[in-house]
Design an enzyme around this catalytic site. Structure first.
Site, PDB file in Angstrom:
ATOM      1  N   LYS B 180       1.328   4.968  -4.316  1.00 17.63           N
ATOM      2  CA  LYS B 180       1.076   4.543  -2.934  1.00 17.63           C
ATOM      3  C   LYS B 180       1.141   3.023  -2.839  1.00 17.63           C
ATOM      4  O   LYS B 180       0.294   2.332  -3.400  1.00 17.63           O
ATOM      5  CB  LYS B 180      -0.299   4.993  -2.449  1.00 17.63           C
ATOM      6  N   GLU B 254      -7.166  -2.853 -12.439  1.00 20.68           N
ATOM      7  CA  GLU B 254      -6.891  -4.291 -12.493  1.00 20.68           C
ATOM      8  C   GLU B 254      -7.418  -4.848 -11.182  1.00 20.68           C
ATOM      9  O   GLU B 254      -6.839  -4.621 -10.137  1.00 20.68           O
ATOM     10  CB  GLU B 254      -5.388  -4.523 -12.674  1.00 20.68           C
TER      11      GLU B 254
END
Lengths: 273, 474
Positions: B180, B254
């Site tokens: 996405k 992250e």
């Protein structure tokens, strides 16, 4: 008249000392009164573990290896004591050998798990592992000594410090191992051992914001494991989940238990004249 | 400053469709909910994009599962490699188109999308292509296995580059993906879907579902996703870490950063100033590893500040497609609002604000490069990630104080060190709790070099040999 034996008091192991629980509580297990650790004991242990991080992670890998080998030497000398506590002789032997095995890893893991990176430019670029910090652990109940060594040794050999909740139903090998550690030149606070009820103390460890990682290997209750992992997310602790299948603690452990508590640091520098 | 003649890159090379569907099982499918993506430099609507619903995400995951079971996990690594090499080549061939499109949708200067983002995207696919048939040599055992279906959610700051960081290693290791892109920057991911078709990648190996937070939530919480990879804010990362608790999903995160850029008194000042500017103003400061906290040794503070202001006055803010532009548009109205709010708080809390004189365009989302001096560690602008072209300047006296201040943050993504003394670089680098340390340089990236954080900047690494671990069952 026969001599009356001197009985041992089994206490906690925090910051290299053997205090009673601040709560003043104990529980009867393995025919002994054992300290029943409290939330405050968990916090004291984390403070001790945090204080030990700088010194322990800063010591040379060679020195850490020497100390882990010294643990094996001390454990060998107390072999019969662990057998007397009901540990299988083969498991005690395996636990001693496990310390020797991990001792040798101290100055090799960075070579195996780190490397130079050939980047497309005039740069020196090196990735090296570093310890994550303070690791909270629940020791596996099915193997009170070997399982405990199997989770603690790989975390500390790389420079982490540990707060470990001993197997609730068999805490005596853990407290006795603490006596071994206390006489092995391991700095105080590197390993802290708490005895008592895991369901009571583990949530405080999992939610503690000064703990960097959580090893749930010893948590059999799936719902408890899930809630501990959720609590760990608040400061993004690295989490080792309970194993999907039972662990064979006598098998070659591989390096995953070490690398789970390692961070990779990559340093760049330009090359030039 | 002398005037430059405008040097706009032509946008005729891109062919933006009026509307895009979802890319599922190798085909375009129309979606239910539509939304618009705009050019942040002009507020012009670029295209209508689908926001995938939970059931549409489910369809994509099923396609990825089927492709994993029937095709991709069974294919020899050397064949997977060739697909990835093919993709890398097509990216190189369409590099200019991708760069223009990236700048249109994101607002970043064409100089950066052309010279940094897109070349790194191609390089990333080349790098991981070569690993696909060599995984047994990567140090994770003789026959490491893929994990399964990866659900990947990426941010808007480096849209195509983050896609490459996610998809290249996943595919190389034998996983299939549902990705996405961010809701404000979906277009290059949709062109990447065309590239997968052009490369004859088997259907279902790569699926692209566009949408916002709900789509991302549906993806990462889907029970048949085996691996979750997320790049974005620490807040969302925390929520994802909670949502996967008690599952067997492997997760890499992250997240945010508040990097210290430490300048010692013996540093080459001109180079350091360049590094400071690159560290915070690259990509409008929309960089998780941006050097957003400058720590200057007191004895060179005046000199560094004067040099920094002189250099900042030369930065050209404006049209992202102009090849002379240094600083482009802020990606969205929402992000601009956040930057403004935090900057106002910085001024209210007593820090001194300075920006060079610069004229901002009337339309679009813009923020002048800004520095705050007199910042203390307690200030919110020194603690929170602003994610914009805003630098907080602090000072220190001793190396120990520099390290103490640099590490005084829950984040630990990156850090910078500027000094001429080699032993001081290594001493400092050893003590910084950060995943990437740039010494006498900043914001350098390479597919061979692992990237990722300590502490609340997340876990796992992307890039390099280390990046394979995130996509292998080890």
């Amino acid at each position: 008249m026969s001599r009356l034996a001197v009985r041992k008091t089994y206490k906690l192991f925090i910051g290299g000392k053997f205090p009673r629980s601040e709560s003043g509580r104990s529980y009867l297990v393995q025919d002994s009164n054992v300290a029943l650790a409290s939330r405050k004991d968990v916090r004291d242990a984390v403070v001790a573990a945090r204080a030990a991080v700088k010194g322990w992670s800063g010591t040379t890998a060679y020195n850490r290896g020497q100390i882990l080998y010294r643990v094996a030497e001390m454990l060998e000398g107390r072999r019969d004591q662990f057998v007397g506590l009901g540990e299988a002789p083969a498991d005690v032997d395996a636990a001693i050998d496990r310390w020797v095995w991990y001792a040798g890893w101290s100055d090799k893991i960075a070579q195996v798990y780190g490397n130079a990176n050939p980047v497309a430019g005039p740069y020196f670029n090196l990735s090296s592992p570093e310890p994550t910090g303070v690791v909270g652990m629940v020791a596996p109940p099915e193997s009170a000594l070997l399982g405990l060594v199997g989770v603690v040794a790989p975390a500390i050999v790389t420079g982490n410090t540990v707060v470990v909740l001993a197997a609730e139903g068999r805490p005596l090998p853990a407290v006795t191992l603490a006596e071994v550690l206390a006489t092995s030149d391991l700095p105080g606070g590197v390993v802290n051992v708490l005895t008592g009820k895991v369901a009571e103390t583990a949530p405080w460890l999992a939610a503690h914001m000064d703990v960097n990682a959580l090893d749930l290997t010893g948590v059999a209750d799936r719902e408890l494991a899930r809630s501990l992992e959720e609590a760990a997310a608040d400061n993004l602790k690295r989490v080792v989940r309970p194993p999907a299948t039972p662990v064979d603690w006598t098998a070659d452990p591989g390096i995953a238990r070490m690398t789970s508590f390692l961070e990779t640091k990559t340093v760049w520098h330009p090359k030039g004249v | 400053m002398f005037e430059y003649a405008p040097a706009p890159e032509s946008r005729s090379i891109v062919d933006i469709k009026p509307a895009y569907g979802l890319f599922v099982n190798g085909e375009w499918v129309d979606g239910e909910v539509r939304n618009k993506t705009v050019n942040p430099a002009t507020e012009e609507v670029l295209a209508e994009v689908t926001w995938a619903t939970e059931s549409e995400v489910d369809t994509a995951v099923r396609a990825a599962r089927a492709a994993y079971e029937n095709v991709w996990s069974r294919m020899p690594g050397r064949e997977r490699a060739k697909y990835l090499f093919r993709i890398a080549r097509i990216i190189q061939e369409r590099a200019r188109e991708l760069a223009v499109l990236e700048s249109l949708d994101n607002g970043k200067p064409i100089r950066e999308s052309r010279d940094v983002d897109v070349p790194l995207v191609a390089a990333h696919f080349f790098y991981y292509a070569g690993w696909a048939d060599k995984l047994g040599y990567a140090g994770f055992g003789p026959d490491p296995r893929p994990i399964g279906v990866a659900g990947q959610v990426i941010p808007w700051n480096f849209p195509l580059l983050m896609l490459a960081w996610k998809i290249a290693p996943a595919l190389a290791c034998g996983n299939t993906v549902v990705l996405k892109p961010a809701e404000t920057t979906p277009l290059t991911a949709l062109v990447f879907a065309e590239i997968c078709q052009e490369a004859d990648l088997p259907p279902g190996v790569v699926n692209i579902v566009t949408g916002a937070g709900e789509t991302g939530h549906a993806l990462v919480s889907h029970p048949d996703v085996n691996k979750v990879a997320f790049t974005g804010s620490t807040e969302v990362g925390r929520a994802i870490a909670k949502s996967v608790a008690g599952t067997r999903k492997k997760v890499t995160l992250e997240l945010g950063g508040k990097a210290a850029n430490i300048v010692f008194d013996d540093a080459p000042i001109d180079q350091a100033v360049e590094g400071i500017v690159n560290g915070i103003f690259f990509n409008q400061g929309h960089v998780c590893c941006a050097g957003s906290r400058l720590l200057v040794q007191e004895s060179v503070y005046d000199e560094v500040l004067a040099g920094l202001k002189r250099r900042m006055a030369l930065l050209r803010v404006g049209d992202p497609l102009d090849k002379n532009t240094d600083i482009g548009a802020i990606n969205s109205a929402a992000q601009l609002e956040r930057i403004r709010t935090l900057s106002d708080i910085g001024a209210e809390e007593g820090a001194a604000r300075w920006s060079p004189p610069c004229e901002l365009p009337d339309r679009g989302f813009w923020f002048a490069p800004t520095i705050f001096t007199g910042v203390t560690q307690a200030h919110r602008i020194a603690r929170e990630e602003i994610f914009g072209p805003v630098l907080s300047v602090l000072t220190f006296r001793t190396p120990a104080e520099a390290v103490e201040k640099a590490n005084n943050t829950p984040y630990g993504l990156s850090a910078g060190v500027w000094t001429d003394k080699g032993s001081r670089i290594l001493w400092t680098a050893d003590r910084l709790r950060a995943g990437v340390v740039w010494a006498n340089t900043f914001n350098k990236f390479d597919p061979a070099s692992p990237f990722g954080g300590y502490k609340e900047s997340g876990y796992g690494r992307e890039g390099g040999r280390h990046g394979l671990e995130a996509y292998l069952d080890v």
